[in-house]
Design an enzyme around this catalytic site. Structure first.
Site, PDB file in Angstrom:
ATOM      1  N   HIS A  61     -22.756 -40.831  27.583  1.00 27.81           N
ATOM      2  CA  HIS A  61     -23.246 -41.185  28.909  1.00 27.81           C
ATOM      3  C   HIS A  61     -23.867 -39.943  29.529  1.00 27.81           C
ATOM      4  CE1 HIS A  61     -23.409 -43.326  32.741  1.00 27.81           C
ATOM      5  NE2 HIS A  61     -22.997 -44.396  32.109  1.00 27.81           N
TER       6      HIS A  61
ATOM      7  N   HIS B  50     -29.935 -43.847  30.255  1.00 28.99           N
ATOM      8  CA  HIS B  50     -28.866 -42.959  30.711  1.00 28.99           C
ATOM      9  C   HIS B  50     -27.633 -42.994  29.818  1.00 28.99           C
ATOM     10  CE1 HIS B  50     -27.625 -46.880  32.083  1.00 28.99           C
ATOM     11  NE2 HIS B  50     -26.398 -46.403  32.176  1.00 28.99           N
TER      12      HIS B  50
END
Lengths: 148, 86
Positions: free
Chosen positions: A72, A57
């Site tokens: 992110h 992620h």
């Protein structure tokens, strides 16, 4: 001067629009965020360098000058434990700017009740070091901001 | 040299919010702050979010935080408290 590229296609909305105070208050560092287009996407390296950290992620690329950029993919996506993300590179790899790093689907993140917005942050940078921040539609690989 | 050991309690380890909070607090200190994993590895700069992320401390791992000089006890206490917050 480092030119940081957009890791995904979408709309550059600024860090203030990120629904997580860690990013919106600039606690991680200055930069911006991209609200990605919904659909299968390939997130790319925002700068050339070494993949210092690669989570499904999120990832950090460090350039030869020691500057690190965090990408992110979505908010609170650590909770997904990698589900819905496919790694296209490995930690420690050297990548060129714009090279694929992670395949993911922002629509699936959103369906799961999370924001798919992607903060792109200059780590250890002072606020004034980031300039020329793009706003509006960007494609992966477009210039996103400059880091002096 | 003052030091504190702290076992990282957050599920994500010393990343994301805990890392940002830790570094922001370290930045308020006038002295150098070093952080290392207990039992090995070179210490990193506690005021660098990049270096803290690179240290890659996982939940349940113990770090050694060091600082010296006036006010070091207080800052070490604050940093240890952040690290041990779930």
């Amino acid at each position: 001067m480092t030119t940081v590229l957009a890791p995904v296609e979408g709309v550059a909305v600024g860090l203030a629009a990120v629904p997580d105070p860690v990013f919106s208050a600039g606690m991680v560092g200055p930069g911006t965020a991209i609200d990605p287009v919904r659909g299968p996407l390939t997130a790319v390296a925002p700068i050339a360098g070494k993949i210092m950290k690669l989570h499904p992620h999120a990832y950090v690329i460090v350039g030869d000058d020691g500057k690190g950029v965090l990408v992110h993919l979505g908010i609170d996506t650590v909770q997904l434990k990698g589900k819905g993300f496919e790694l296209l590179a490995a930690e420690g790899d050297r990548v060129g700017a714009g090279q694929p790093v992670v395949a993911w689907d922002p629509a699936a993140i959103e369906t799961g009740g999370r924001s798919p917005v992607c903060p792109v942050v200059a780590l250890d940078a002072v606020a004034g070091a980031v300039t020329g921040v793009a706003l509006g539609t960007v494609h992966a690989g477009d210039e996103l901001f400059h880091w002096a | 040299m003052g030091e504190r050991k702290a076992t990282v309690a957050a599920e994500v380890g010393l990343h994301a919010r805990p890392a940002a909070t830790f570094v922001q607090t370290a930045m308020t200190a006038p002295m150098e702050i070093s952080v290392a994993k207990l039992g090995g590895g070179d210490p990193v700069n506690g005021k660098s979010i990049l270096q803290i992320m690179a240290l890659d401390v996982r939940q349940g791992e113990t770090i050694v935080i060091k600082a010296e000089g006036e006010g070091s006890d207080e800052i070490l206490e604050q940093l240890a408290s952040i690290a041990t917050t779930p």
